[in-house]
Design an enzyme around this catalytic site. Structure first.
Site, PDB file in Angstrom:
ATOM      1  N   SER A 151       0.032 -10.795  -1.251  1.00 43.89           N
ATOM      2  CA  SER A 151       0.505  -9.505  -0.752  1.00 43.89           C
ATOM      3  C   SER A 151      -0.663  -8.548  -0.715  1.00 43.89           C
ATOM      4  O   SER A 151      -1.703  -8.814  -1.286  1.00 43.89           O
ATOM      5  CB  SER A 151       1.626  -8.952  -1.613  1.00 43.89           C
TER       6      SER A 151
ATOM      7  N   THR B 296       0.834  -1.173   0.000  1.00 43.89           N
ATOM      8  CA  THR B 296       0.000   0.000   0.000  1.00 43.89           C
ATOM      9  C   THR B 296       0.878   1.234   0.000  1.00 43.89           C
ATOM     10  O   THR B 296       1.901   1.224   0.621  1.00 43.89           O
ATOM     11  CB  THR B 296      -0.877  -0.006   1.257  1.00 43.89           C
TER      12      THR B 296
END
Lengths: 389, 389
Positions: B389, B185
């Site tokens: 992920s 992120t």
């Protein structure tokens, strides 16, 4: 099967040398009547190919006598010369067939931004016209393939044992990339010997494509050439109920759309994303499409990783009605996300098969829609980076 | 460099065992004042992570005393337990620092859909608080890395030789996938010792992110955790002109955004798509983003194929003002498409270098925007299919 299944149609597919492989690359489909009714839908891409501009005009009066198709070149982004080439193709075919050029529909598929080799294309059209037959549907279906590994055909009734209403529908399709709703490039020709007016054909075609081709979104890329054309000869003498016909046509389109997704460039999984309990059908479609366009989700499926977090991340980008903490997601029947959080263990999901079903419960209504897509694979990258197409 | 460059800030980064590799995974940044002014922007994803919900509240009064960040887990889609874990993290850090929990901002990054191991995280926060120093910016930048191959930091002035207005800006960022505007992120912490009120900080931060992070679109996937927070200590005693400050901040954000794109998962090319002569800046941005999200175009660049047809096919899907036959496209300076058709030979385009510039002339006005993206590569598919992920 294919476009010569219904009475009143002849077709042919020949090798004109547009493809360097020597495979078939020019097809002609002729409607021998007694009716020449037609309807068509086209790509909504504003950068539309020359044949799209031409064929939009041709079908505008509801009459199409013949369709000329070529692979080996999209004739898109080719300027005034490109449009002139399409026009010349229609004129040439019209003279060979003894019809008016304004009733000759043209479709092209292949690389964008190169002029068609007219010295090869026109002799190919001539040879195809000479070879037209009521058994030519298979050869025509082969001639429109580009990166397709197999030709795609379908018919109604689907088998000889199926109940029939006394009329037939046939179809052929090509496309294996740039599928959204079309493919590098999606071309579809549908034929029927039913007696139907152009307005009824148009309504049925739009109803059928809306829930089939428009929901097959392999790689999110919309083509410049996508075309679906429906021809009706009336040769069966049977005038079906419009609703029954639309349903039969939807079945043929669904079969062809499914074949396109099964054969999409480099795909190792076919993914059906069903969004249900949506407030509106538009919401359900929007959510499915957002997930279908998430490269992270598609790469995870390639890796057989039931990564539901990437599903929720995609759902969260939409404006559909839902509460984040009321979202449920199942993959291949396992409820891995419940109330927007952790559900069953992801280890329970088996993603080894070709088909993956993703079921997204928005808990916001009673509408539903299914979007079909593919995984993102090494082969996809390879096919679309190693060759121009 | 990094967040401890400006006066009034301490930071630390430690290994708490959240990453299986044993690398640093918990960071703390503290504003020692005299001011604790702050502003922040967050992901617009409706499926937002627990720390996003928490931190939105924390910053709403314009005051942030400290930021706690962890990699190794996004704490997204984790339900009430996830929110409680974020709350507990803030309370724990607040007690260790002697501040109020409602002034402790929290960021998390990593896999979606798993609870954080609080038995590892809290001792890590404790150790980071103990290690806080005005030289800790580098360690903090390392601790927020996930699939990043290098840590990203930037500062204003960029070098000691650059002219200064008497104040300093520092920044750190992480992110390498799910970049749109963020990354699996994107987390960014910016610090300054300038004297600025929260409202001025907010305006400057929105102006800076709009033309930097918001225009870095690596893979079209928007994350659940994206956060950019700006802290101002006022320790320099200098109150800059708001416009000059916004420009300086934009420079720091542009450097960090560029580093993110340079390090994006599996990318082999950095692609700058500049759309100019647009009727509006929104049009220019829309066109650039459509091209940046075309997998076919991105795969072509990976294959060093200057496939401008795929650029036009993407442009054609937008509602921007343009005429298809007035579009010009250049790649790395070669005008390969002119008036929507064939321009210079595509062989003249050299795509062997890392940077690719695509210039799209809409010939419809005088506005412009540049979107930064990456190519679609085997490595991208590999990294996003082989690992969760």
């Amino acid at each position: 099967m294919s476009v010569t299944e219904p009475r009143g149609f002849r077709a042919a597919g020949v090798a004109a040398g547009l493809k360097s492989t020597g495979a078939r690359d020019v097809a002609v489909v002729v409607n021998d009547g007694p009716h020449r009714h037609a309807a068509a839908v086209f790509t909504s891409n504003r950068v539309a190919a020359a044949p799209v501009h031409w064929s939009r005009q041709v079908v505008s009066d509801g009459r199409v006598d013949a369709v000329v198709l070529n692979s080996g070149g999209a004739n898109a982004c080719t300027g005034p010369q490109g449009f002139q080439n399409t026009h010349q193709t229609a004129e040439f075919a019209a003279e060979a067939l003894g019809v008016s050029a304004t009733d000759v529909f043209v479709c092209s598929t292949g690389l964008i931004g190169e002029q068609l080799p007219m010295d090869k294309l026109l002799p190919g059209v001539r040879r195809a016209v000479d070879l037209l037959s009521d058994g030519g549907g298979r050869a025509a279906a082969e001639a429109i393939m580009t990166t397709d590994s197999v030709s795609k055909t379908a018919s109604y009734p689907a088998t000889q044992d199926d109940a029939s209403e006394g009329y037939t529908i046939g179809g052929m399709a090509k496309g294996a990339g740039m599928l959204a709703p079309g493919l590098a490039t999606m071309l579809v020709v549908l034929t029927t010997d039913a007696v139907l007016d152009p307005a009824v054909l148009d309504t049925a075609l739009r109803a059928a494509t809306r829930v089939t081709f428009d929901r097959a979104d392999s790689d999110g890329c919309m083509s410049t050439n996508d075309t679906v054309v429906l021809l009706a000869s009336g040769a069966s003498g049977v005038r079906p109920d419009p609703v029954q016909f639309a349903e039969a046509l939807t079945g043929v389109c669904a079969s062809l759309a499914h074949q396109l997704i099964e054969d999409a460039e480099g795909a190792s999984h076919t993914i059906a994303i069903r969004t249900f309990n949506a407030a509106t059908e538009d919401d359900a479609e929007m959510v499915g499409r957002a997930v279908a366009r998430s490269n992270l989700f598609k790469a995870a499926i390639f890796g057989a990783d039931p990564n539901w977090g990437r599903v929720l991340a995609a759902v969260g980008t939409t404006s559909a009605a839902f509460e984040p903490d009321r979202l449920d997601v199942a993959m291949n029947g396992v409820q891995i996300c419940r109330d927007g959080g952790i559900g069953e263990p992801r280890e329970l999901v088996d993603l080894t098969g070709r088909l993956v079903t993703v079921e997204i419960n928005l808990n916001a209504g009673s509408e539903a829609a299914t979007i079909w897509t593919n995984d993102l694979t090494h082969e996809y990258v390879h096919e679309n980076s190693a060759y121009s197409s």
